[in-house]
Design a protein around this motif. Structure first.
Motif, mmCIF file in Angstrom:
data_model
loop_
_atom_site.group_PDB
_atom_site.id
_atom_site.type_symbol
_atom_site.label_atom_id
_atom_site.label_comp_id
_atom_site.label_asym_id
_atom_site.label_seq_id
_atom_site.Cartn_x
_atom_site.Cartn_y
_atom_site.Cartn_z
ATOM 1 N N ILE A 85 0.843 -1.205 0.000
ATOM 2 C CA ILE A 85 0.000 0.000 0.000
ATOM 3 C C ILE A 85 0.872 1.247 0.000
ATOM 4 O O ILE A 85 0.595 2.215 -0.721
ATOM 5 N N GLU A 86 1.942 1.231 0.794
ATOM 6 C CA GLU A 86 2.866 2.369 0.822
ATOM 7 C C GLU A 86 3.482 2.595 -0.553
ATOM 8 O O GLU A 86 3.638 3.747 -0.996
ATOM 9 N N GLN A 124 0.869 4.224 -2.735
ATOM 10 C CA GLN A 124 0.691 5.622 -2.357
ATOM 11 C C GLN A 124 1.824 6.480 -2.912
ATOM 12 O O GLN A 124 1.588 7.558 -3.476
ATOM 13 N N GLN A 125 3.047 5.993 -2.754
ATOM 14 C CA GLN A 125 4.205 6.754 -3.213
ATOM 15 C C GLN A 125 4.195 6.905 -4.734
ATOM 16 O O GLN A 125 4.482 7.991 -5.265
ATOM 17 N N THR A 173 1.612 6.871 -6.674
ATOM 18 C CA THR A 173 0.450 7.631 -7.124
ATOM 19 C C THR A 173 0.539 9.110 -6.767
ATOM 20 O O THR A 173 0.192 9.974 -7.583
ATOM 21 N N TRP A 174 0.989 9.422 -5.560
ATOM 22 C CA TRP A 174 0.951 10.810 -5.087
ATOM 23 C C TRP A 174 2.305 11.366 -4.635
ATOM 24 O O TRP A 174 2.389 12.530 -4.252
ATOM 25 N N GLN A 179 4.165 11.025 5.225
ATOM 26 C CA GLN A 179 3.318 9.861 5.448
ATOM 27 C C GLN A 179 1.900 10.273 5.777
ATOM 28 O O GLN A 179 0.936 9.637 5.341
ATOM 29 N N LEU A 209 0.251 11.339 2.486
ATOM 30 C CA LEU A 209 -0.023 10.167 1.656
ATOM 31 C C LEU A 209 -1.227 9.395 2.184
ATOM 32 O O LEU A 209 -2.085 8.956 1.407
ATOM 33 N N SER A 210 -1.299 9.250 3.497
ATOM 34 C CA SER A 210 -2.414 8.519 4.097
ATOM 35 C C SER A 210 -3.732 9.235 3.853
ATOM 36 O O SER A 210 -4.759 8.600 3.568
ATOM 37 N N LEU A 213 -4.418 11.396 1.355
ATOM 38 C CA LEU A 213 -4.745 11.314 -0.068
ATOM 39 C C LEU A 213 -5.284 9.928 -0.417
ATOM 40 O O LEU A 213 -6.237 9.794 -1.206
ATOM 41 N N PHE A 214 -4.689 8.915 0.162
ATOM 42 C CA PHE A 214 -5.130 7.545 -0.076
ATOM 43 C C PHE A 214 -6.543 7.326 0.457
ATOM 44 O O PHE A 214 -7.391 6.723 -0.222
ATOM 45 N N TRP A 244 -9.022 9.059 -1.837
ATOM 46 C CA TRP A 244 -9.145 8.297 -3.086
ATOM 47 C C TRP A 244 -9.972 7.036 -2.867
ATOM 48 O O TRP A 244 -10.847 6.708 -3.672
#
Length: 247
Positions: free
Chosen positions: A93-94, A97-98, A100-101, A217, A220-221, A223-224, A227
């Motif tokens: 997942i990390e 996220q990285q 994608t964003w 982090q 990212l969390s 934004l995830f 989404w």
């Protein structure tokens, strides 16, 4: 009818399982996880990453022996392969996220920085008409701010000499946030109306947010999560189909 789960003396069939998931409001959670699975499908982990993730999982769950791991697997109805997949899932997942964003974080941070900046300030909040006199006493250094706050302020911070924070600017009254954002440490503001109150404010410290690893982090969390909710909303209603006779 096929039995898919046995819990103690109870057996749960294919017909019951979906009904139970819906009844306990677990279907949305399942759909969220399926969306995540589709998203992270292209992202894999190296053997070293997998071994490290499994070790961390076992340490977190205090699984210190092969026997304890086997007991945990049976209790959770998982195979060793499923445990391995689960252990590396957060890392995949990390990576998603990285990928994608990750290249958007600087611009996102700049646009939202004011939400993360923090301040430490002193406050006297009162409806006393003598508030102007208090201001002059502080300005002329006749009396310590904390002493006057303890005696006259009607804010809960009075018990702490009027000291508040560190606190995010976004959590302050809009007028107060604007004052503090345009202050220098030690700057004393004259009596200012904040709703039904009048306040004397002094900025003690401005803590500017930084785009460090922790902030990255966090962004990212967030934004995830946004989404993921959007993907879920686009799926529309959950449709349940009856299980055929004989299944």
């Amino acid at each position: 009818m096929t039995v898919v789960l046995r819990v103690g003396n109870r057996t749960i069939t294919t017909k019951e399982i979906v009904s139970l998931l819906a009844g306990y409001q677990l279907l949305p959670r399942l759909l969220f996880e399926l969306i995540v699975d589709d998203a992270i499908a292209p992202f894999t982990c190296t053997l070293e990453e997998t071994q490290s993730a499994q070790q961390q999982f076992c340490e977190k769950n205090q699984l210190n022996s092969h026997t304890e791991i086997q007991t945990w697997l049976k209790r959770n109805g998982m195979t060793p392969e499923q445990l391995q997949t689960y252990a590396v899932r957060s890392l995949r997942i990390e990576k998603f996220q990285q990928a994608t964003w990750g290249n958007q974080l600087e611009s996102v941070f700049r646009s939202r920085k004011s939400e993360f900046d923090q301040v430490l300030f002193s406050l006297i909040k009162t409806d006393d008409l003598a508030v102007q006199e208090l201001y002059f006493r502080i300005q002329e250094k006749e009396t310590d701010f904390a002493a006057l706050a303890s005696q006259y302020s009607e804010d809960p911070s009075a018990s702490n000499g009027g000291l508040i924070g560190p606190i995010h600017l976004s959590k302050c009254h809009p007028t107060l946030a604007k004052m503090l954002a345009n202050s220098q440490p030690g700057q004393l503001w004259p009596p200012t109306r904040l709703g039904e109150w009048v306040a004397i404010v002094r900025l003690e410290k401005f803590i500017s947010a930084q785009l460090d690893n922790l902030m990255r982090q966090r962004l990212l969390s967030e934004l995830f999560a946004t989404w993921l909710q959007e993907q879920f909303n686009e799926m529309g209603e959950i449709c349940l189909f009856p299980v055929g006779i004989g299944e």
